[in-house]
Design a protein around this motif. Structure first.
Motif, PDB file in Angstrom:
ATOM      1  N   ARG A  94       6.063  41.092-133.212  1.00 16.41           N
ATOM      2  CA  ARG A  94       6.279  42.173-134.176  1.00 16.41           C
ATOM      3  C   ARG A  94       5.575  43.421-133.644  1.00 16.41           C
ATOM      4  NH1 ARG A  94       3.996  39.850-139.368  1.00 16.41           N
ATOM      5  NH2 ARG A  94       3.251  38.113-138.107  1.00 16.41           N
ATOM      6  N   TRP A  95       6.370  44.439-133.382  1.00 22.62           N
ATOM      7  CA  TRP A  95       5.839  45.666-132.781  1.00 22.62           C
ATOM      8  C   TRP A  95       5.505  46.677-133.870  1.00 22.62           C
ATOM      9  CZ3 TRP A  95       4.858  45.548-127.667  1.00 22.62           C
ATOM     10  CH2 TRP A  95       5.498  44.554-126.911  1.00 22.62           C
ATOM     11  N   HIS A  96       4.267  47.156-133.825  1.00 20.08           N
ATOM     12  CA  HIS A  96       3.857  48.229-134.738  1.00 20.08           C
ATOM     13  C   HIS A  96       3.675  49.502-133.927  1.00 20.08           C
ATOM     14  CE1 HIS A  96       2.285  45.926-138.479  1.00 20.08           C
ATOM     15  NE2 HIS A  96       3.280  45.276-137.926  1.00 20.08           N
ATOM     16  N   PHE A  97       4.306  50.574-134.371  1.00 19.79           N
ATOM     17  CA  PHE A  97       4.077  51.853-133.718  1.00 19.79           C
ATOM     18  C   PHE A  97       2.929  52.544-134.440  1.00 19.79           C
ATOM     19  CE2 PHE A  97       4.625  56.280-132.654  1.00 19.79           C
ATOM     20  CZ  PHE A  97       4.769  56.192-131.279  1.00 19.79           C
ATOM     21  N   ILE A  98       1.895  52.968-133.686  1.00 18.48           N
ATOM     22  CA  ILE A  98       0.684  53.483-134.336  1.00 18.48           C
ATOM     23  C   ILE A  98       0.311  54.887-133.893  1.00 18.48           C
ATOM     24  CG2 ILE A  98      -0.256  51.147-134.667  1.00 18.48           C
ATOM     25  CD1 ILE A  98      -2.155  51.738-132.305  1.00 18.48           C
ATOM     26  N   GLY A  99       1.129  55.493-133.035  1.00 17.69           N
ATOM     27  CA  GLY A  99       0.766  56.811-132.511  1.00 17.69           C
ATOM     28  C   GLY A  99       1.511  57.928-133.210  1.00 17.69           C
ATOM     29  N   HIS A 100       1.176  59.158-132.865  1.00 19.05           N
ATOM     30  CA  HIS A 100       1.909  60.289-133.425  1.00 19.05           C
ATOM     31  C   HIS A 100       3.338  60.238-132.904  1.00 19.05           C
ATOM     32  CE1 HIS A 100       3.026  64.155-134.878  1.00 19.05           C
ATOM     33  NE2 HIS A 100       3.240  64.606-133.664  1.00 19.05           N
ATOM     34  N   LEU A 101       4.284  60.290-133.815  1.00 18.22           N
ATOM     35  CA  LEU A 101       5.692  60.128-133.446  1.00 18.22           C
ATOM     36  C   LEU A 101       6.394  61.478-133.463  1.00 18.22           C
ATOM     37  CD1 LEU A 101       8.115  58.365-132.756  1.00 18.22           C
ATOM     38  CD2 LEU A 101       8.288  57.746-135.179  1.00 18.22           C
ATOM     39  N   GLN A 102       6.829  61.924-132.299  1.00 13.33           N
ATOM     40  CA  GLN A 102       7.572  63.194-132.226  1.00 13.33           C
ATOM     41  C   GLN A 102       8.977  62.979-132.766  1.00 13.33           C
ATOM     42  OE1 GLN A 102       6.234  63.290-128.011  1.00 13.33           O
ATOM     43  NE2 GLN A 102       6.599  65.481-128.258  1.00 13.33           N
ATOM     44  N   THR A 103       9.467  63.993-133.463  1.00 10.69           N
ATOM     45  CA  THR A 103      10.758  63.827-134.130  1.00 10.69           C
ATOM     46  C   THR A 103      11.888  63.532-133.127  1.00 10.69           C
ATOM     47  OG1 THR A 103      10.911  66.233-134.161  1.00 10.69           O
ATOM     48  CG2 THR A 103      10.251  65.168-136.198  1.00 10.69           C
ATOM     49  N   ASN A 104      11.788  64.063-131.916  1.00  7.71           N
ATOM     50  CA  ASN A 104      12.881  63.833-130.952  1.00  7.71           C
ATOM     51  C   ASN A 104      12.884  62.415-130.382  1.00  7.71           C
ATOM     52  OD1 ASN A 104      10.605  64.124-129.399  1.00  7.71           O
ATOM     53  ND2 ASN A 104      11.523  65.479-127.888  1.00  7.71           N
TER      54      ASN A 104
END
Ligand SMILES: *Cc1c(COP(=O)(O)O)cnc(C)c1O
Length: 222
Positions: free
Chosen positions: A64-74
């Motif tokens: 299960r992958w969790h994204f934890i960083g700042h996510l750029q809209t592009n």
């Protein structure tokens, strides 16, 4: 690699029931993730989209992958359908984009709202006021394909444990306050806080998800 499996087993045996571990594997090679996986770890946290997408096919499908960083809209589109959770939703604009792209893709995306309580000015996230306004106004009702599962936050980067505990306490209060305001909000039960240096304090203050990197994998080579 032995140190990694040892650290995973140690953490799994000491985390209280109801607290899950995100192994923060950013900047570490897939071999390190495999060692953690073989020791029983299933949730991995990454903070860069390209890195997550590169590692994903190299790891078993039940990760299960969790994204934890700042996510750029592009970069949002590339993540849709590929994460168990995006923990770092730090603006309404990002949330709406995730929702729209998820709906387009026929996917549901599980997210946490990132709340900023730490002293550092550079950290991303909703302020406590902003997040309360968002829920008081029930703006989540417009979401079609996004499930808000709770909140994520970080404590101030300091050695002052009183300050750290205060920050965690504040995050826990914000989550309770939201749950009180919106009792119909279902599945709003995740409080993600605590990293290598402070996760025991976070657990004492009510964390249900801790994000631990260095204490498992060692120092990152940037
Ligand atoms: C890198 C990172 C962590 C893990 O930090 P460690 O100090 O290595 O445990 C946790 N949360 C977020 C959001 C991170 O970016």
């Amino acid at each position: 690699m032995n140190r990694i499996s040892e650290a995973i087993r140690q953490l799994h045996s000491t985390l209280p029931e109801g607290v899950e571990l995100v192994a923060v594997s950013k900047f570490h090679p897939v071999e390190a993730l495999r060692a953690a996986y073989d020791a029983g770890q299933r949730i991995f946290g990454e903070s860069r989209v390209q890195e997550l997408l590169a590692k994903q096919p190299e790891m078993p499908a039940d990760v299960r992958w969790h994204f934890i960083g700042h996510l750029q809209t592009n970069k949002v589109r590339q993540l849709i359908g590929r994460t168990a959770m995006i923990e770092s939703v730090d603006s309404e604009r990002l949330l709406e984009l995730i929702d729209r792209l998820s709906a387009d893709a026929g996917a549901t995306t599980r997210v946490l709202m990132q709340v900023h309580v730490a002293a550092e000015e550079t950290k991303f996230g909703f302020s406590p006021d902003e997040i309360l306004v968002y829920f008081r106004a029930r703006r989540f009702e417009n979401l079609k394909a996004t499930h808000i599962c709770g909140i994520m936050g970080m404590a101030t980067n300091t050695d002052n444990t009183i300050r750290i505990r205060d920050d965690f306490h504040r995050l826990a209060e914000i989550k309770s306050e939201i749950a009180r305001m919106c009792p119909d909000l279902r599945g709003f039960d995740t409080l993600s806080m605590g990293m290598s240096d402070d996760y025991p304090l976070a657990i004492e203050e009510g964390a249900t998800l801790v994000r631990v990197g260095t204490a498992i994998f060692g120092e990152r080579q940037y």
